[in-house]
Design an enzyme around this catalytic site. Structure first.
Site, PDB file in Angstrom:
ATOM      1  N   ASP A  37       0.844  -1.191   0.000  1.00  0.00           N
ATOM      2  CA  ASP A  37       0.000   0.000   0.000  1.00  0.00           C
ATOM      3  C   ASP A  37       0.886   1.249   0.000  1.00  0.00           C
ATOM      4  O   ASP A  37       1.641   1.491   0.945  1.00  0.00           O
ATOM      5  CB  ASP A  37      -0.901  -0.022   1.240  1.00  0.00           C
ATOM      6  CG  ASP A  37      -2.021   1.011   1.165  1.00  0.00           C
ATOM      7  OD1 ASP A  37      -2.119   1.709   0.137  1.00  0.00           O
ATOM      8  OD2 ASP A  37      -2.786   1.117   2.134  1.00  0.00           O
ATOM      9  N   ASP A 127      -3.327   2.378  -5.858  1.00  0.00           N
ATOM     10  CA  ASP A 127      -2.182   2.495  -4.953  1.00  0.00           C
ATOM     11  C   ASP A 127      -2.049   1.324  -3.978  1.00  0.00           C
ATOM     12  O   ASP A 127      -1.294   1.412  -3.011  1.00  0.00           O
ATOM     13  CB  ASP A 127      -2.247   3.806  -4.171  1.00  0.00           C
ATOM     14  CG  ASP A 127      -3.512   3.943  -3.332  1.00  0.00           C
ATOM     15  OD1 ASP A 127      -4.421   3.118  -3.490  1.00  0.00           O
ATOM     16  OD2 ASP A 127      -3.599   4.878  -2.523  1.00  0.00           O
ATOM     17  N   GLU A 128      -2.740   0.228  -4.232  1.00  0.00           N
ATOM     18  CA  GLU A 128      -2.581  -0.924  -3.346  1.00  0.00           C
ATOM     19  C   GLU A 128      -2.932  -2.216  -4.079  1.00  0.00           C
ATOM     20  O   GLU A 128      -3.727  -2.229  -5.015  1.00  0.00           O
ATOM     21  CB  GLU A 128      -3.420  -0.794  -2.072  1.00  0.00           C
ATOM     22  CG  GLU A 128      -4.904  -0.789  -2.303  1.00  0.00           C
ATOM     23  CD  GLU A 128      -5.697  -0.811  -0.999  1.00  0.00           C
ATOM     24  OE1 GLU A 128      -5.351  -1.597  -0.093  1.00  0.00           O
ATOM     25  OE2 GLU A 128      -6.663  -0.047  -0.910  1.00  0.00           O
TER      26      GLU A 128
END
Length: 422
Positions: A37, A127-128
């Site tokens: 993350d 983003d993860e």
């Protein structure tokens, strides 16, 4: 005569298939799932690209906070907070306009690192992601070694900090990364799962928001361990069948889900928050036009068609309502989806006038791959997709603002948040 001691049963290997159709075998009894993350993603990109922002509180977005650096978070600023409130809490913050293209490029670079680490990558957002590394022991090392190397490569190649949690289940890997933030690495060994999990606050459980946490706190339940001590039937009576069973399973770290690759969306949608100002039917129609344009473009770019058009509404009193209609033929044509969305909106107008409106969302579900549907004779000349295709080509070459509908001219187009591929 001493009876032989039987060895404990070993977990059966799991075979997972990646997006290229290759099979990979791993044993899920070990901590082999990584949750990676990126930290304060938008704000970190701004600090990376502008050295003067490093170490300073950064807020991305003026009207509403889209992201805040950890220096700003330390002053109480959080995502979705109003800009005025954020500046009051952190008067020295540097407010920057969002640069969606920069965030999209950074995300692509990070996911390239993910895919070079393991073929089993399940993107959750830009983003993860979850990564399964159980089959890489002989070629890449242990999961903690892989996680440490992943963090170093993202920092070196993309210039961004990233936190990684390593655990046996997806749920616990995500919890571990949350605890390790910012810029950390946390491994939860299988024999220490509940010792790690149970002291944490109940908000660490997936699905526990302010309302559910309030219900639990009112009964003196503040930690995951206290939830685990309750029987499933008690939680069901307290929170409802679905939520009660869900929390009971997570409190005991029961999460059978595996990392899945190549999983496609069940629906494609978009929404727009409207604030509390009254909206005329004409304004709402304009908003729906913009949403439909965005959704159908994404569908065509992904090669998807859908049958069910869904309208979602949020009212002034924070209650919600949804309406849907299923078409006889799957489509990605803007004309067809827009006509259906307008019909749903017209049917909901009495309720909107009565209760006010603060959010409009649209989605198309029952998706299938384009070309998988039964072909029909083109008896209706207006039903062709030539116009949609031409518009898509123009926007692809010259940008999304190169051509638009007259009704959208001079209107705030709103930011198009980067998304994972549909």
């Amino acid at each position: 005569m001493v009876a032989p001691v039987e060895a404990p049963p070993q977990p059966a290997p799991v075979v997972a298939t990646d997006h290229q159709g290759c099979e990979h075998t791993f044993v899920p009894a070990k901590a082999t799932i990584l949750h990676a993350d990126l930290d304060a993603f938008y704000a970190s990109v701004e600090q990376r690209d502008n050295p003067r922002l490093r170490g300073r509180p950064v807020i991305v977005g003026g009207g509403v906070v889209l992201a805040a650096s950890y220096e700003a978070k330390a002053r109480g600023v959080f995502t979705a907070m109003g800009g005025a409130e954020a500046r009051r809490l952190c008067p020295r913050a540097v407010v920057v306009e969002p640069r969606m293209s920069a965030y999209s490029e950074a995300s692509k670079a990070v996911f390239e690192v993910f895919r070079q680490t393991t073929p089993l990558v399940e993107g959750i957002s830009i983003d993860e992601a979850f990564l399964e590394v159980g089959g890489l022991l002989k070629i890449s090392g242990t999961p903690p070694e892989i996680a440490a190397r992943l963090r170093a490569e993202v920092r070196e190649r993309v210039g961004l900090p990233i936190t990684v949690g390593v655990a046996r289940t997806k749920f616990l890997a995500k919890v571990a990364s949350g605890v390790a933030k910012p810029d950390g690495l946390l491994v939860v060994p299988p024999d220490g799962e509940l010792d790690f999990l149970h002291p944490l606050p109940v908000r660490r459980l997936w699905g526990v928001g302010p309302v559910t946490a309030g219900k639990l706190n009112d009964r003196g339940i503040a930690t995951v361990g206290q939830v685990a001590k309750l029987g499933e039937e008690v939680l069901v009576a307290m929170l409802g069948r679905a939520a009660g069973r869900h929390l009971h399973a997570l409190a005991h770290n029961r999460d059978p889900r595996r990392v899945q690759t190549g999983r496609r969306r069940g629906s494609i949608g978009s929404q727009r928050a409207l604030g509390r100002s009254p909206r005329t039917p004409e304004e709402l129609d304009t908003i729906v036009v913009g949403l439909v344009d965005r959704i159908t473009r994404r569908m065509r770019a992904a090669g998807r068609i859908g049958r069910t058009v869904m309208l979602r509404l949020r009212f002034d009193d924070f209650t919600r309502a949804s309406r849907s209609h299923t078409l006889t033929q799957a489509t990605a044509q803007t004309r067809t989806v827009l006509a259906t969305a307008r019909w749903l909106l017209a049917a909901a107008m009495p309720l909107i006038k009565e209760k006010g409106i603060t959010l409009v969302g649209l989605a198309v579900g029952n998706l299938d791959d384009d070309g998988a549907e039964q072909l029909e004779l083109p008896l209706d000349r207006r039903s062709g997709s030539a116009l949609d295709t031409a518009l898509d080509d123009v926007r692809e070459r010259f940008g999304s603002a190169a051509i638009t509908r007259a009704v959208l001219l001079g209107r705030d187009p709103r930011l198009e948040v980067p998304l994972l591929p549909d």
